[in-house]
Design a protein around this motif. Structure first.
Motif, PDB file in Angstrom:
ATOM      1  N   UNK A 132       0.796  -1.216   0.000  1.00 21.34           N
ATOM      2  CA  UNK A 132       0.000   0.000   0.000  1.00 21.34           C
ATOM      3  C   UNK A 132       0.828   1.264   0.000  1.00 21.34           C
ATOM      4  N   UNK A 133       0.371   2.265   0.770  1.00 16.20           N
ATOM      5  CA  UNK A 133       1.003   3.586   0.864  1.00 16.20           C
ATOM      6  C   UNK A 133       0.854   4.387  -0.422  1.00 16.20           C
ATOM      7  N   UNK A 134      -0.203   4.101  -1.176  1.00 22.68           N
ATOM      8  CA  UNK A 134      -0.498   4.846  -2.404  1.00 22.68           C
ATOM      9  C   UNK A 134      -1.848   5.548  -2.302  1.00 22.68           C
ATOM     10  N   UNK A 135      -2.193   5.932  -1.077  1.00 24.98           N
ATOM     11  CA  UNK A 135      -3.459   6.603  -0.854  1.00 24.98           C
ATOM     12  C   UNK A 135      -4.579   5.619  -0.579  1.00 24.98           C
ATOM     13  N   UNK A 136      -5.703   6.162  -0.156  1.00 28.10           N
ATOM     14  CA  UNK A 136      -6.892   5.364   0.148  1.00 28.10           C
ATOM     15  C   UNK A 136      -7.629   5.065  -1.148  1.00 28.10           C
ATOM     16  N   UNK A 137      -7.690   3.791  -1.546  1.00 30.57           N
ATOM     17  CA  UNK A 137      -8.353   3.464  -2.804  1.00 30.57           C
ATOM     18  C   UNK A 137      -8.478   1.978  -3.007  1.00 30.57           C
ATOM     19  N   UNK A 138      -9.042   1.602  -4.138  1.00 31.38           N
ATOM     20  CA  UNK A 138      -9.317   0.198  -4.430  1.00 31.38           C
ATOM     21  C   UNK A 138      -8.488  -0.362  -5.580  1.00 31.38           C
ATOM     22  N   UNK A 139      -7.553   0.422  -6.109  1.00 33.23           N
ATOM     23  CA  UNK A 139      -6.670  -0.100  -7.156  1.00 33.23           C
ATOM     24  C   UNK A 139      -5.776  -1.194  -6.575  1.00 33.23           C
ATOM     25  N   UNK A 140      -5.131  -1.957  -7.432  1.00 40.01           N
ATOM     26  CA  UNK A 140      -4.324  -3.090  -6.970  1.00 40.01           C
ATOM     27  C   UNK A 140      -3.113  -2.661  -6.155  1.00 40.01           C
ATOM     28  N   UNK A 141      -2.690  -1.416  -6.322  1.00 43.76           N
ATOM     29  CA  UNK A 141      -1.544  -0.935  -5.546  1.00 43.76           C
ATOM     30  C   UNK A 141      -1.985  -0.168  -4.306  1.00 43.76           C
ATOM     31  N   UNK A 142      -3.272  -0.237  -3.981  1.00 44.68           N
ATOM     32  CA  UNK A 142      -3.813   0.527  -2.862  1.00 44.68           C
ATOM     33  C   UNK A 142      -4.499  -0.371  -1.844  1.00 44.68           C
ATOM     34  N   UNK A 143      -4.625   0.170  -0.639  1.00 40.12           N
ATOM     35  CA  UNK A 143      -5.402  -0.442   0.426  1.00 40.12           C
ATOM     36  C   UNK A 143      -6.336   0.616   0.998  1.00 40.12           C
ATOM     37  N   UNK A 144      -7.380   0.172   1.689  1.00 36.01           N
ATOM     38  CA  UNK A 144      -8.301   1.099   2.331  1.00 36.01           C
ATOM     39  C   UNK A 144      -8.585   0.607   3.747  1.00 36.01           C
ATOM     40  N   UNK A 145      -7.913   1.240   4.689  1.00 36.22           N
ATOM     41  CA  UNK A 145      -8.044   0.892   6.107  1.00 36.22           C
ATOM     42  C   UNK A 145      -7.738  -0.581   6.365  1.00 36.22           C
ATOM     43  N   UNK A 146      -6.512  -1.026   6.065  1.00 36.89           N
ATOM     44  CA  UNK A 146      -6.169  -2.433   6.296  1.00 36.89           C
ATOM     45  C   UNK A 146      -6.271  -2.807   7.770  1.00 36.89           C
ATOM     46  N   UNK A 147      -6.752  -4.020   8.023  1.00 33.68           N
ATOM     47  CA  UNK A 147      -6.880  -4.512   9.386  1.00 33.68           C
ATOM     48  C   UNK A 147      -5.943  -5.709   9.590  1.00 33.68           C
ATOM     49  N   UNK A 148      -6.450  -6.821  10.042  1.00 33.00           N
ATOM     50  CA  UNK A 148      -5.610  -7.958  10.406  1.00 33.00           C
ATOM     51  C   UNK A 148      -4.745  -8.433   9.245  1.00 33.00           C
ATOM     52  N   UNK A 149      -3.562  -8.936   9.577  1.00 32.85           N
ATOM     53  CA  UNK A 149      -2.617  -9.446   8.577  1.00 32.85           C
ATOM     54  C   UNK A 149      -2.074 -10.795   9.039  1.00 32.85           C
ATOM     55  N   UNK A 150      -1.590 -11.575   8.063  1.00 34.47           N
ATOM     56  CA  UNK A 150      -0.938 -12.846   8.358  1.00 34.47           C
ATOM     57  C   UNK A 150       0.213 -13.013   7.379  1.00 34.47           C
ATOM     58  N   UNK A 151       1.378 -13.383   7.888  1.00 36.26           N
ATOM     59  CA  UNK A 151       2.578 -13.526   7.058  1.00 36.26           C
ATOM     60  C   UNK A 151       2.899 -15.005   6.878  1.00 36.26           C
ATOM     61  N   UNK A 152       3.072 -15.416   5.638  1.00 38.01           N
ATOM     62  CA  UNK A 152       3.451 -16.797   5.313  1.00 38.01           C
ATOM     63  C   UNK A 152       4.938 -16.971   5.595  1.00 38.01           C
ATOM     64  N   UNK A 153       5.282 -17.842   6.537  1.00 39.82           N
ATOM     65  CA  UNK A 153       6.681 -18.120   6.863  1.00 39.82           C
ATOM     66  C   UNK A 153       7.103 -19.517   6.415  1.00 39.82           C
ATOM     67  N   UNK A 154       6.251 -20.205   5.665  1.00 37.77           N
ATOM     68  CA  UNK A 154       6.508 -21.602   5.312  1.00 37.77           C
ATOM     69  C   UNK A 154       6.561 -21.814   3.808  1.00 37.77           C
ATOM     70  N   UNK A 155       5.527 -21.406   3.106  1.00 38.41           N
ATOM     71  CA  UNK A 155       5.382 -21.701   1.690  1.00 38.41           C
ATOM     72  C   UNK A 155       5.933 -20.555   0.842  1.00 38.41           C
TER      73      UNK A 155
END
Length: 455
Positions: free
Chosen positions: A306-329
Protein backbone atom coordinates in the motif's frame (compact mmCIF):
# COMPACT_ATOMS: atom_id res chain seq x y z
CA UNK A 1 -27.04 4.85 43.49
CA UNK A 2 -25.01 7.87 42.53
CA UNK A 3 -26.22 10.09 39.73
CA UNK A 4 -23.96 11.93 37.29
CA UNK A 5 -24.34 15.64 37.90
CA UNK A 6 -24.63 16.70 34.28
CA UNK A 7 -23.38 16.00 30.74
CA UNK A 8 -20.86 18.83 31.30
CA UNK A 9 -19.26 16.92 34.17
CA UNK A 10 -19.19 13.65 32.22
CA UNK A 11 -17.55 15.30 29.20
CA UNK A 12 -15.01 17.11 31.35
CA UNK A 13 -13.65 13.82 32.63
CA UNK A 14 -13.30 12.02 29.32
CA UNK A 15 -11.13 12.10 26.23
CA UNK A 16 -13.65 12.05 23.39
CA UNK A 17 -14.41 13.44 19.96
CA UNK A 18 -17.37 15.79 20.15
CA UNK A 19 -19.47 16.33 17.06
CA UNK A 20 -22.36 18.07 15.43
CA UNK A 21 -25.30 15.71 15.42
CA UNK A 22 -26.11 16.64 11.82
CA UNK A 23 -22.73 15.22 10.70
CA UNK A 24 -23.01 12.10 8.54
CA UNK A 25 -19.71 10.80 9.86
CA UNK A 26 -17.78 11.84 12.95
CA UNK A 27 -14.79 9.47 12.83
CA UNK A 28 -12.36 7.74 10.54
CA UNK A 29 -13.52 4.56 12.29
CA UNK A 30 -16.60 3.43 10.36
CA UNK A 31 -17.91 1.70 13.49
CA UNK A 32 -18.57 5.10 15.08
CA UNK A 33 -21.38 7.61 14.67
CA UNK A 34 -22.52 10.88 16.26
CA UNK A 35 -25.05 10.44 19.07
CA UNK A 36 -26.99 13.56 19.99
CA UNK A 37 -26.93 14.57 23.63
CA UNK A 38 -30.26 14.96 25.35
CA UNK A 39 -29.11 18.27 26.79
CA UNK A 40 -26.94 20.86 25.02
CA UNK A 41 -23.69 21.49 26.88
CA UNK A 42 -22.47 25.08 27.14
CA UNK A 43 -24.86 25.96 24.34
CA UNK A 44 -22.57 24.47 21.68
CA UNK A 45 -21.96 20.73 21.98
CA UNK A 46 -24.71 18.70 20.35
CA UNK A 47 -23.26 15.21 20.06
CA UNK A 48 -20.60 12.73 21.04
CA UNK A 49 -18.81 10.37 18.64
CA UNK A 50 -19.06 6.78 19.82
CA UNK A 51 -19.27 3.15 18.72
CA UNK A 52 -22.50 2.69 16.78
CA UNK A 53 -23.37 -0.98 17.18
CA UNK A 54 -23.97 -1.07 20.92
CA UNK A 55 -26.95 -3.32 21.61
CA UNK A 56 -29.97 -1.67 23.25
CA UNK A 57 -30.17 -4.50 25.78
CA UNK A 58 -26.71 -3.60 27.10
CA UNK A 59 -27.78 -0.05 28.03
CA UNK A 60 -30.33 1.31 30.49
CA UNK A 61 -32.72 4.21 30.06
CA UNK A 62 -31.70 7.67 31.27
CA UNK A 63 -33.21 9.03 34.46
CA UNK A 64 -36.67 10.59 34.26
CA UNK A 65 -35.19 14.03 33.59
CA UNK A 66 -33.71 12.62 30.33
CA UNK A 67 -30.43 14.36 31.19
CA UNK A 68 -28.65 12.38 33.92
CA UNK A 69 -27.72 8.73 34.40
CA UNK A 70 -27.56 6.60 37.54
CA UNK A 71 -24.62 4.58 36.19
CA UNK A 72 -21.14 6.02 36.63
CA UNK A 73 -19.08 6.84 33.52
CA UNK A 74 -22.12 7.02 31.24
CA UNK A 75 -23.83 9.92 29.49
CA UNK A 76 -27.43 10.39 28.35
CA UNK A 77 -27.82 10.34 24.55
CA UNK A 78 -30.69 10.01 22.10
CA UNK A 79 -30.75 6.64 20.36
CA UNK A 80 -33.02 6.33 17.35
CA UNK A 81 -32.33 2.60 17.21
CA UNK A 82 -33.34 2.08 20.86
CA UNK A 83 -36.19 4.61 20.46
CA UNK A 84 -35.48 6.24 23.81
CA UNK A 85 -32.77 8.20 25.64
CA UNK A 86 -30.16 5.76 26.96
CA UNK A 87 -27.07 5.92 29.16
CA UNK A 88 -24.08 5.40 26.88
CA UNK A 89 -20.73 4.15 28.34
CA UNK A 90 -18.06 6.83 27.97
CA UNK A 91 -15.39 4.14 27.51
CA UNK A 92 -16.78 3.53 24.00
CA UNK A 93 -16.69 7.24 23.16
CA UNK A 94 -12.92 7.39 23.54
CA UNK A 95 -10.94 9.34 20.95
CA UNK A 96 -8.66 6.29 20.65
CA UNK A 97 -11.63 4.18 19.50
CA UNK A 98 -13.39 6.94 17.51
CA UNK A 99 -10.66 9.30 16.22
CA UNK A 100 -11.86 12.48 14.47
CA UNK A 101 -12.72 12.27 10.79
CA UNK A 102 -10.32 14.53 8.93
CA UNK A 103 -13.01 15.41 6.42
CA UNK A 104 -15.86 16.18 8.81
CA UNK A 105 -15.81 19.50 10.67
CA UNK A 106 -15.79 18.64 14.34
CA UNK A 107 -15.85 20.46 17.61
CA UNK A 108 -12.40 20.32 19.28
CA UNK A 109 -11.57 17.32 21.43
CA UNK A 110 -12.17 17.49 25.16
CA UNK A 111 -9.20 16.11 27.08
CA UNK A 112 -8.72 15.69 30.78
CA UNK A 113 -5.34 17.33 31.27
CA UNK A 114 -4.89 15.75 34.70
CA UNK A 115 -5.16 12.18 33.43
CA UNK A 116 -1.96 10.69 32.07
CA UNK A 117 -3.51 7.41 30.91
CA UNK A 118 -4.87 8.98 27.72
CA UNK A 119 -1.45 8.58 26.13
CA UNK A 120 0.41 5.29 26.35
CA UNK A 121 3.59 5.72 28.39
CA UNK A 122 6.19 3.38 29.82
CA UNK A 123 4.29 2.06 32.80
CA UNK A 124 4.09 -0.82 35.20
CA UNK A 125 1.12 -2.48 36.78
CA UNK A 126 0.73 -5.26 39.29
CA UNK A 127 -1.80 -7.81 38.10
CA UNK A 128 -4.72 -8.39 40.43
CA UNK A 129 -6.05 -11.91 40.30
CA UNK A 130 -9.36 -13.48 41.13
CA UNK A 131 -10.70 -16.97 40.67
CA UNK A 132 -13.71 -17.64 38.49
CA UNK A 133 -15.50 -20.72 37.28
CA UNK A 134 -13.15 -22.79 35.15
CA UNK A 135 -15.39 -23.09 32.10
CA UNK A 136 -12.52 -23.27 29.65
CA UNK A 137 -10.96 -26.49 30.85
CA UNK A 138 -14.15 -28.56 31.01
CA UNK A 139 -14.84 -29.24 27.33
CA UNK A 140 -12.05 -29.75 24.84
CA UNK A 141 -11.84 -31.84 21.72
CA UNK A 142 -8.65 -33.81 21.26
CA UNK A 143 -7.04 -33.58 17.86
CA UNK A 144 -3.90 -35.13 16.43
CA UNK A 145 -4.12 -33.11 13.24
CA UNK A 146 -0.91 -31.29 12.31
CA UNK A 147 -2.76 -29.32 9.68
CA UNK A 148 -6.42 -28.72 8.99
CA UNK A 149 -7.92 -30.59 6.07
CA UNK A 150 -10.13 -28.80 3.56
CA UNK A 151 -13.24 -30.48 4.98
CA UNK A 152 -12.56 -29.38 8.58
CA UNK A 153 -15.67 -28.30 10.51
CA UNK A 154 -16.53 -27.09 14.00
CA UNK A 155 -19.46 -27.33 16.37
CA UNK A 156 -22.20 -24.89 15.26
CA UNK A 157 -22.70 -23.66 18.84
CA UNK A 158 -20.07 -21.70 20.70
CA UNK A 159 -19.16 -21.95 24.38
CA UNK A 160 -18.59 -18.68 26.23
CA UNK A 161 -15.11 -18.87 27.80
CA UNK A 162 -14.64 -15.18 28.69
CA UNK A 163 -17.22 -12.54 29.49
CA UNK A 164 -20.60 -13.31 31.02
CA UNK A 165 -22.17 -14.51 27.77
CA UNK A 166 -25.49 -12.65 27.71
CA UNK A 167 -24.34 -9.68 25.66
CA UNK A 168 -23.92 -7.29 28.59
CA UNK A 169 -20.66 -5.41 29.08
CA UNK A 170 -18.97 -4.74 32.39
CA UNK A 171 -15.71 -3.90 34.13
CA UNK A 172 -15.58 -6.64 36.77
CA UNK A 173 -12.71 -9.09 36.51
CA UNK A 174 -14.88 -11.74 34.83
CA UNK A 175 -16.53 -9.26 32.45
CA UNK A 176 -15.47 -7.73 29.14
CA UNK A 177 -16.26 -4.42 27.49
CA UNK A 178 -16.13 -4.59 23.70
CA UNK A 179 -13.07 -6.86 23.38
CA UNK A 180 -11.27 -6.49 20.07
CA UNK A 181 -8.90 -9.45 19.91
CA UNK A 182 -7.67 -12.65 21.54
CA UNK A 183 -4.33 -14.47 21.48
CA UNK A 184 -3.37 -17.89 22.87
CA UNK A 185 -0.02 -18.70 24.47
CA UNK A 186 1.87 -22.01 24.52
CA UNK A 187 0.03 -23.06 27.69
CA UNK A 188 -3.32 -22.41 25.96
CA UNK A 189 -4.05 -19.39 28.17
CA UNK A 190 -6.06 -16.58 26.60
CA UNK A 191 -4.74 -13.04 26.28
CA UNK A 192 -7.62 -10.66 25.58
CA UNK A 193 -7.64 -7.06 24.36
CA UNK A 194 -10.46 -5.78 26.58
CA UNK A 195 -10.59 -2.54 24.65
CA UNK A 196 -13.61 -0.86 26.24
CA UNK A 197 -12.09 -1.32 29.68
CA UNK A 198 -8.65 -0.22 28.49
CA UNK A 199 -6.90 -3.32 29.76
CA UNK A 200 -5.25 -6.61 28.74
CA UNK A 201 -6.64 -9.66 30.53
CA UNK A 202 -5.12 -13.09 30.94
CA UNK A 203 -7.39 -16.11 31.40
CA UNK A 204 -5.65 -19.21 32.75
CA UNK A 205 -7.23 -22.35 31.26
CA UNK A 206 -5.94 -24.69 33.98
CA UNK A 207 -7.85 -23.19 36.90
CA UNK A 208 -10.03 -20.34 35.61
CA UNK A 209 -7.98 -17.59 37.25
CA UNK A 210 -8.12 -14.16 35.58
CA UNK A 211 -5.54 -11.41 35.99
CA UNK A 212 -5.09 -7.95 34.51
CA UNK A 213 -1.70 -7.71 32.81
CA UNK A 214 -1.96 -4.02 31.94
CA UNK A 215 -4.59 -1.35 32.57
CA UNK A 216 -5.30 2.25 31.54
CA UNK A 217 -4.14 1.61 27.99
CA UNK A 218 -5.61 1.94 24.53
CA UNK A 219 -5.45 -1.60 23.16
CA UNK A 220 -6.80 -2.86 19.85
CA UNK A 221 -5.06 -6.14 19.01
CA UNK A 222 -2.81 -8.61 20.77
CA UNK A 223 -0.25 -11.05 19.37
CA UNK A 224 1.90 -13.74 21.03
CA UNK A 225 5.16 -14.79 19.41
CA UNK A 226 6.82 -18.22 19.61
CA UNK A 227 8.48 -17.26 22.91
CA UNK A 228 5.17 -16.21 24.50
CA UNK A 229 6.09 -12.54 24.32
CA UNK A 230 2.93 -10.42 24.18
CA UNK A 231 2.55 -7.52 21.76
CA UNK A 232 -0.32 -5.10 21.35
CA UNK A 233 -1.10 -2.08 19.22
CA UNK A 234 -2.63 1.19 20.33
CA UNK A 235 -3.52 4.31 18.38
CA UNK A 236 0.04 5.18 17.35
CA UNK A 237 2.45 2.35 18.21
CA UNK A 238 3.15 -1.32 18.86
CA UNK A 239 4.16 -2.25 22.39
CA UNK A 240 5.95 -5.36 23.68
CA UNK A 241 5.22 -6.56 27.20
CA UNK A 242 7.85 -8.10 29.41
CA UNK A 243 7.42 -9.48 32.89
CA UNK A 244 9.75 -9.60 35.86
CA UNK A 245 7.88 -11.37 38.63
CA UNK A 246 4.61 -9.51 39.12
CA UNK A 247 5.80 -6.36 37.34
CA UNK A 248 4.74 -5.93 33.71
CA UNK A 249 6.50 -3.30 31.63
CA UNK A 250 6.07 -2.25 28.03
CA UNK A 251 8.51 -1.16 25.35
CA UNK A 252 7.74 0.55 22.04
CA UNK A 253 8.84 -1.66 19.14
CA UNK A 254 7.13 0.19 16.26
CA UNK A 255 5.76 3.68 15.80
CA UNK A 256 5.75 6.58 18.21
CA UNK A 257 4.00 5.98 21.52
CA UNK A 258 2.84 9.59 21.71
CA UNK A 259 2.21 10.90 18.20
CA UNK A 260 0.24 9.68 15.22
CA UNK A 261 1.56 10.48 11.75
CA UNK A 262 2.47 9.26 8.28
CA UNK A 263 6.25 9.35 8.44
CA UNK A 264 8.19 6.09 8.29
CA UNK A 265 8.78 6.24 12.05
CA UNK A 266 5.08 6.81 12.78
CA UNK A 267 1.78 4.94 12.73
CA UNK A 268 -1.83 6.11 12.59
CA UNK A 269 -4.47 3.79 14.05
CA UNK A 270 -2.69 0.43 13.60
CA UNK A 271 -5.29 -2.32 13.27
CA UNK A 272 -3.36 -5.56 12.85
CA UNK A 273 -0.18 -7.29 14.02
CA UNK A 274 2.08 -10.14 13.06
CA UNK A 275 5.50 -10.94 14.56
CA UNK A 276 7.62 -13.49 12.69
CA UNK A 277 10.11 -15.96 14.12
CA UNK A 278 12.92 -13.39 13.89
CA UNK A 279 11.01 -10.82 15.94
CA UNK A 280 10.21 -8.65 12.91
CA UNK A 281 7.02 -6.68 13.49
CA UNK A 282 4.47 -6.35 10.68
CA UNK A 283 1.70 -3.84 11.36
CA UNK A 284 -1.38 -2.62 9.47
CA UNK A 285 -1.06 1.15 9.52
CA UNK A 286 -4.77 1.58 8.97
CA UNK A 287 -5.28 5.31 8.49
CA UNK A 288 -2.14 5.57 6.36
CA UNK A 289 -3.52 2.72 4.21
CA UNK A 290 -0.30 0.74 4.28
CA UNK A 291 1.42 -2.21 5.93
CA UNK A 292 4.76 -1.55 7.60
CA UNK A 293 7.62 -3.85 8.54
CA UNK A 294 9.85 -3.03 11.52
CA UNK A 295 13.04 -4.99 12.15
CA UNK A 296 14.18 -5.56 15.72
CA UNK A 297 15.51 -2.31 17.28
CA UNK A 298 14.78 -0.35 14.08
CA UNK A 299 14.01 3.35 14.49
CA UNK A 300 11.68 3.41 11.50
CA UNK A 301 9.65 1.01 9.40
CA UNK A 302 9.62 -0.09 5.77
CA UNK A 303 6.50 0.02 3.63
CA UNK A 304 5.71 -3.49 2.33
CA UNK A 305 2.17 -2.94 0.98
CA UNK A 306 0.00 0.00 0.00
CA UNK A 307 1.00 3.59 0.86
CA UNK A 308 -0.50 4.85 -2.40
CA UNK A 309 -3.46 6.60 -0.85
CA UNK A 310 -6.89 5.36 0.15
CA UNK A 311 -8.35 3.46 -2.80
CA UNK A 312 -9.32 0.20 -4.43
CA UNK A 313 -6.67 -0.10 -7.16
CA UNK A 314 -4.32 -3.09 -6.97
CA UNK A 315 -1.54 -0.93 -5.55
CA UNK A 316 -3.81 0.53 -2.86
CA UNK A 317 -5.40 -0.44 0.43
CA UNK A 318 -8.30 1.10 2.33
CA UNK A 319 -8.04 0.89 6.11
CA UNK A 320 -6.17 -2.43 6.30
CA UNK A 321 -6.88 -4.51 9.39
CA UNK A 322 -5.61 -7.96 10.41
CA UNK A 323 -2.62 -9.45 8.58
CA UNK A 324 -0.94 -12.85 8.36
CA UNK A 325 2.58 -13.53 7.06
CA UNK A 326 3.45 -16.80 5.31
CA UNK A 327 6.68 -18.12 6.86
CA UNK A 328 6.51 -21.60 5.31
CA UNK A 329 5.38 -21.70 1.69
CA UNK A 330 5.61 -18.33 -0.06
CA UNK A 331 7.94 -16.92 2.58
CA UNK A 332 7.26 -13.26 3.26
CA UNK A 333 3.90 -13.12 1.47
CA UNK A 334 1.49 -10.94 3.44
CA UNK A 335 -2.25 -11.61 3.53
CA UNK A 336 -4.18 -8.44 4.35
CA UNK A 337 -7.77 -7.81 5.41
CA UNK A 338 -8.44 -4.86 3.09
CA UNK A 339 -11.28 -3.69 5.30
CA UNK A 340 -13.11 -1.04 3.28
CA UNK A 341 -12.44 -2.74 -0.04
CA UNK A 342 -14.21 -5.92 1.17
CA UNK A 343 -11.38 -8.16 0.03
CA UNK A 344 -8.27 -10.08 1.09
CA UNK A 345 -5.09 -8.99 -0.69
CA UNK A 346 -1.88 -10.99 -0.97
CA UNK A 347 1.33 -9.02 -1.39
CA UNK A 348 4.47 -10.93 -2.32
CA UNK A 349 7.85 -9.65 -1.10
CA UNK A 350 8.93 -6.65 -3.15
CA UNK A 351 5.64 -6.52 -5.08
CA UNK A 352 4.13 -3.21 -6.14
CA UNK A 353 0.65 -4.66 -6.53
CA UNK A 354 -1.60 -6.84 -4.41
CA UNK A 355 -3.52 -9.89 -5.62
CA UNK A 356 -7.13 -10.40 -4.55
CA UNK A 357 -7.48 -13.90 -3.06
CA UNK A 358 -10.92 -13.59 -1.42
CA UNK A 359 -13.88 -11.24 -1.77
CA UNK A 360 -13.53 -8.20 -3.97
CA UNK A 361 -17.11 -8.56 -5.21
CA UNK A 362 -18.60 -5.59 -3.40
CA UNK A 363 -20.23 -5.36 -0.02
CA UNK A 364 -22.79 -8.01 0.83
CA UNK A 365 -23.71 -11.33 2.36
CA UNK A 366 -23.17 -13.62 -0.63
CA UNK A 367 -20.69 -16.45 -0.22
CA UNK A 368 -18.47 -14.73 -2.80
CA UNK A 369 -18.60 -11.47 -0.83
CA UNK A 370 -17.16 -10.06 2.37
CA UNK A 371 -18.66 -7.33 4.56
CA UNK A 372 -15.70 -5.63 6.27
CA UNK A 373 -13.21 -8.51 6.71
CA UNK A 374 -11.47 -7.83 9.98
CA UNK A 375 -9.34 -10.86 10.91
CA UNK A 376 -7.44 -13.61 9.08
CA UNK A 377 -5.61 -16.85 9.84
CA UNK A 378 -3.73 -18.60 7.04
CA UNK A 379 -2.70 -22.24 7.04
CA UNK A 380 0.51 -21.81 5.02
CA UNK A 381 0.66 -25.52 4.12
CA UNK A 382 -2.80 -25.81 2.59
CA UNK A 383 -3.15 -22.04 1.93
CA UNK A 384 -6.67 -22.17 3.37
CA UNK A 385 -7.77 -18.86 4.86
CA UNK A 386 -10.05 -18.39 7.86
CA UNK A 387 -11.72 -14.99 7.97
CA UNK A 388 -13.80 -13.01 10.44
CA UNK A 389 -16.51 -11.43 8.26
CA UNK A 390 -17.45 -8.62 10.63
CA UNK A 391 -20.51 -7.16 8.89
CA UNK A 392 -21.99 -10.56 8.03
CA UNK A 393 -21.59 -11.88 11.60
CA UNK A 394 -19.85 -15.03 10.44
CA UNK A 395 -16.51 -16.85 10.23
CA UNK A 396 -15.65 -18.06 6.74
CA UNK A 397 -13.24 -20.68 5.40
CA UNK A 398 -11.83 -19.81 1.96
CA UNK A 399 -9.96 -22.48 0.00
CA UNK A 400 -7.11 -21.50 -2.37
CA UNK A 401 -8.32 -20.30 -5.77
CA UNK A 402 -11.95 -20.64 -4.64
CA UNK A 403 -14.55 -18.19 -5.94
CA UNK A 404 -16.48 -18.21 -2.68
CA UNK A 405 -16.12 -19.09 0.98
CA UNK A 406 -17.76 -21.60 3.31
CA UNK A 407 -19.38 -20.55 6.60
CA UNK A 408 -17.89 -22.42 9.57
CA UNK A 409 -19.42 -20.40 12.44
CA UNK A 410 -22.22 -17.87 12.76
CA UNK A 411 -24.04 -16.56 9.72
CA UNK A 412 -27.39 -17.15 11.42
CA UNK A 413 -28.24 -13.57 12.32
CA UNK A 414 -27.15 -11.09 14.96
CA UNK A 415 -27.72 -11.89 18.63
CA UNK A 416 -26.11 -13.35 21.74
CA UNK A 417 -27.31 -16.89 21.00
CA UNK A 418 -24.71 -19.66 20.93
CA UNK A 419 -24.75 -19.97 17.12
CA UNK A 420 -24.69 -16.24 16.38
CA UNK A 421 -22.38 -13.25 16.67
CA UNK A 422 -22.72 -9.52 17.00
CA UNK A 423 -19.78 -8.10 15.02
CA UNK A 424 -17.05 -10.77 15.41
CA UNK A 425 -13.46 -9.54 15.31
CA UNK A 426 -10.35 -11.48 16.32
CA UNK A 427 -10.07 -15.22 15.64
CA UNK A 428 -7.51 -17.80 16.85
CA UNK A 429 -7.00 -21.57 16.99
CA UNK A 430 -5.66 -23.40 20.03
CA UNK A 431 -3.35 -26.42 19.79
CA UNK A 432 -6.33 -28.75 19.25
CA UNK A 433 -7.77 -26.59 16.44
CA UNK A 434 -10.65 -25.34 18.56
CA UNK A 435 -11.73 -21.96 17.19
CA UNK A 436 -11.87 -18.89 19.46
CA UNK A 437 -13.84 -15.85 18.30
CA UNK A 438 -13.87 -12.38 19.82
CA UNK A 439 -17.60 -11.61 19.75
CA UNK A 440 -17.11 -7.85 20.01
CA UNK A 441 -20.56 -6.37 20.61
CA UNK A 442 -21.67 -9.39 22.67
CA UNK A 443 -18.75 -8.71 25.04
CA UNK A 444 -17.54 -12.29 25.09
CA UNK A 445 -15.07 -14.82 23.70
CA UNK A 446 -16.68 -17.87 22.08
CA UNK A 447 -15.05 -21.26 21.68
CA UNK A 448 -16.14 -23.61 18.87
CA UNK A 449 -15.01 -27.19 19.29
CA UNK A 450 -13.18 -28.79 16.38
CA UNK A 451 -15.02 -31.75 14.89
CA UNK A 452 -12.24 -34.34 14.75
CA UNK A 453 -14.29 -36.66 12.54
CA UNK A 454 -14.51 -33.96 9.84
CA UNK A 455 -10.89 -34.69 8.94
Amino acid sequence: QSTTASPSLALATCNSTLCKWSSMSCSSNLDCECFSLTNTVNGTISGICAVADLSCTSMIRCNSDNITCSIAQTICVNSTRCQQPVCYPMALASIQICPPNRITTLIPTVTNATTSSNLPTLATTRPTSTTTTSRMSTTTSISKQNILCSSAMWSPNGITVAGIGNGRWGSAMNELNYPRNVAIDSHQNLIIADSGNGRIQKYFTSNGTIITLLSNVAVYHVFIDQYDNIYYDDYSSVQKLSSGGLIVTKTTVAGDNRTQGNKTNQLNQPQGLYIDRFGTVYVSDSQNHRVMKWYVNASEGIVVAGSNGDGSASNQLSSPHSIFVDEVNEVGAIYICDFRNMRIQKWLPGAQLGITVAGGNGIGGGLNQLFYPVSIILDPITRIMYLADYGDNRIVKWLPNAKQGQIIAGGNGQSARANEFFRPQGIKFDSNWNLFVTDWANNRIQKFLFNVSSC
